[in-house]
Write an enzyme that holds these catalytic residues in place. Structure first.
Site, PDB file in Angstrom:
ATOM      1  N   SER A 263      37.887  36.806  55.376  1.00 27.54           N
ATOM      2  CA  SER A 263      37.796  36.779  53.929  1.00 27.54           C
ATOM      3  C   SER A 263      36.360  36.982  53.478  1.00 27.54           C
ATOM      4  O   SER A 263      35.422  36.400  54.023  1.00 27.54           O
ATOM      5  CB  SER A 263      38.388  35.476  53.388  1.00 27.54           C
ATOM      6  OG  SER A 263      37.397  34.666  52.815  1.00 27.54           O
ATOM      7  N   LYS A 264      36.245  37.854  52.531  1.00 25.64           N
ATOM      8  CA  LYS A 264      34.933  38.213  51.997  1.00 25.64           C
ATOM      9  C   LYS A 264      34.286  36.955  51.392  1.00 25.64           C
ATOM     10  O   LYS A 264      33.097  36.736  51.536  1.00 25.64           O
ATOM     11  CB  LYS A 264      35.139  39.297  50.945  1.00 25.64           C
ATOM     12  CG  LYS A 264      33.926  39.626  50.123  1.00 25.64           C
ATOM     13  CD  LYS A 264      33.222  40.872  50.598  1.00 25.64           C
ATOM     14  CE  LYS A 264      32.047  41.168  49.696  1.00 25.64           C
ATOM     15  NZ  LYS A 264      30.927  41.758  50.399  1.00 25.64           N
ATOM     16  N   ARG A 265      35.117  36.155  50.741  1.00 30.34           N
ATOM     17  CA  ARG A 265      34.597  34.951  50.093  1.00 30.34           C
ATOM     18  C   ARG A 265      33.982  33.987  51.103  1.00 30.34           C
ATOM     19  O   ARG A 265      33.095  33.229  50.784  1.00 30.34           O
ATOM     20  CB  ARG A 265      35.700  34.237  49.303  1.00 30.34           C
ATOM     21  CG  ARG A 265      35.661  34.561  47.816  1.00 30.34           C
ATOM     22  CD  ARG A 265      36.619  33.696  47.053  1.00 30.34           C
ATOM     23  NE  ARG A 265      37.945  33.744  47.677  1.00 30.34           N
ATOM     24  CZ  ARG A 265      38.750  32.695  47.796  1.00 30.34           C
ATOM     25  NH1 ARG A 265      38.389  31.526  47.351  1.00 30.34           N
ATOM     26  NH2 ARG A 265      39.934  32.829  48.356  1.00 30.34           N
TER      27      ARG A 265
END
Ligand code: GLU
Length: 495
Positions: A263-265
């Site tokens: 996940s980019k987050r």
């Protein structure tokens, strides 16, 4: 107010038939998640392998998530990856428009058609959108599900805001088939009466995907497995419309580790991040292709595939349903392999911007420097730090001249430099061959190992223990004047 059947007939007539048609349907988020890149790649490969048509559709109905310039990121990434589309917003095609917000006018009519068919209903309950999306909405309590046609008409006439919901049967089961997950059956009572059309008249993803995939003649729907649980509701929609159900290919998530999705987050890299970290598009694509797909038969052991080879080899039966773990080290290995396999010219071209980050002096030839690096870097971003000695000789320690294996110490180094300087100075032409021959001949004359002479020359020229390339290459790139200056500085230090 039934919709004119001619409206639907005209749209049906536009649908191309008889060929594989796939679509990549990203939402413009401003970056390309590795999982989405893989979906794009598999979708493209299915079309290309079958000689079919690949479509780009922009799913931008989630107005809250809009990001400025995000659509350009999609075009750029697809073009950079060579995942060319035959139909799409920019190239047009028979079943456009290919941007969902430009199709707005359609969805309401299809939702009304479903209401007529009894498979959907107007819901006037006042709920916030998040309540509607949360799935906590209990349809058995919803008075609208059984509202009389007259009451509905009166509410509509009074301009009451509404959503349109799917009417899921209370009884029975729904079965759908997925290429990797097989047949999946669910009890209808576990499915919610999901919103199809929102208060703003825009469709939910859950509705738009079915309408668009049908109207665009999509034969294979490739997407993330997060949509598996909704697939029975999609099947019910296809059935209610009387439409053919496409082949579903749901891909398991790309994981960061055993338990977490990438996940980019949480800091995992997107495709764009990987590019910035010095990975080649070709290497990323090759690696990503193998995250959840494996070649069969003769190709079973092969790892390195060009995009064209993937087109030939790709087969949906090779897609695995188990989640794949993204391993940056493995990608780095692919990247190094790709860098090494490039032609020297192609490598020089991709390396040059990184070389120029460290080497600003235009007298130093970037192409020649690239030659030193091709076998010595795994990522393009490894390059600048390897070249920090060209523009300015770093301050270094005398002890660098001591090397057991080369049989040198400070005294021997000084001696070697004292002999090397006049030998190099006498050279009429500053070519690698001339420098090489002069030094090798000198070593022979002096009766020492080549390394005993080369070591101090390289240290004095570069001021570093580890350099890409040896003494000869470095001296050649530096040029005669700068080489002699540096060698003399080394001598001065040793005296
Ligand atoms: N817009 C959806 C997404 O980005 C596409 C899902 C699909 O391919 O149907 O996740």
């Amino acid at each position: 107010m039934a919709v004119d059947p001619a409206f639907f007939a005209e749209l049906e007539a536009r649908i191309p038939k008889g060929k594989v048609r796939t679509r990549f349907a990203p939402s413009p988020t401003g970056y390309t998640h590795v999982g989405n890149l893989r979906t794009a790649l598999y979708t493209w490969l299915i079309a290309r392998h079958a000689g079919g048509t690949f479509i780009l559709r922009i799913e931008d109905t989630d107005q809250v998530r809009q990001v400025e310039g995000a659509t350009d990121v999609i075009y750029r990434t697809m073009a950079e990856c060579g995942l060319t589309h035959d139909e799409g917003p920019d190239v047009g095609g028979p079943v456009g428009p290919y941007i969902q917000t430009e199709r707005q006018g359609l969805y309401g009519k299809f939702a009304e058609l479903l209401v007529e068919k009894g498979a959907a209903y107007y819901c006037f309950c006042e709920k916030t959108e998040s309540e509607e999306d949360s799935g906590e909405f209990d349809r058995s309590d919803d008075p609208c599900r059984s509202m009389s046609a007259e009451e509905v008409a009166a509410n509509l006439a009074a301009g009451k805001p509404y959503v349109i919901r799917q009417r899921i049967p209370h009884e029975g089961t729904t079965t759908f088939h997925d290429v990797s997950f097989g047949d999946i059956t669910v009890e209808n009572k576990t499915l919610d009466d999901q919103v199809l059309l929102k208060r703003d008249g825009l469709p939910t993803y859950n509705f738009a995907n079915v309408v668009d995939d049908h109207l665009m003649g999509i034969t294979h729907v490739v997407r993330g497995s997060e949509y598996l649980s909704s697939a029975p509701k999609y099947n019910l929609l296809y059935e209610a419309f009387g439409w053919e159900i496409p082949t579903y290919v749901h891909c398991s998530p790309v994981m960061r580790d055993q338990h977490n999705k990438m996940s980019k987050r949480h800091g995992d890299p997107s495709y764009e991040d990987l590019r910035e970290q010095g990975y080649l598009t070709e290497a990323i694509l090759n690696y990503v292709a193998l995250l959840g797909w494996a070649p069969k038969g003769d190709l079973g052991e092969q790892e390195i595939f060009s995009l064209n080879e993937l087109v030939d080899a790709f087969d949906i039966a090779g897609i695995s349903k188990s989640p794949a773990i993204f391993d940056l080290e493995k990608l780095t290995y692919f990247n190094a392999t790709y860098l090494r396999r490039m032609t020297p010219d192609a490598f020089a071209k991709v390396a040059e911007p990184y070389i120029r980050q460290a080497v600003k002096n235009p007298a130093y030839d970037a192409g020649e420097i690239a030659g030193l690096l091709q076998a010595r870097c795994e990522k393009l971003t490894d390059i600048p730090e390897k070249l920090d000695f060209f523009d300015a000789l770093p301050a270094y320690d005398k002890s660098f001249f001591v090397n057991k294996k080369s049989k040198t110490d400070e005294t021997i180094s000084l001696e070697m430099l004292e002999k090397a300087v006049p030998a190099l100075e006498a050279l009429p032409a500053w070519t690698t061959e001339a420098i090489h021959d002069a030094l090798v001949n000198l070593a022979a004359e002096l009766g020492v190992k080549n390394a005993t002479l080369m070591w101090p020359v390289r240290i004095a020229a570069a001021g570093k223990l580890v350099t890409p390339g040896g003494a000869v290459e470095i001296c050649h790139i530096l040029g005669k004047e700068e080489t002699l200056r540096r060698l003399r500085a080394g001598m001065a230090m040793l005296k």
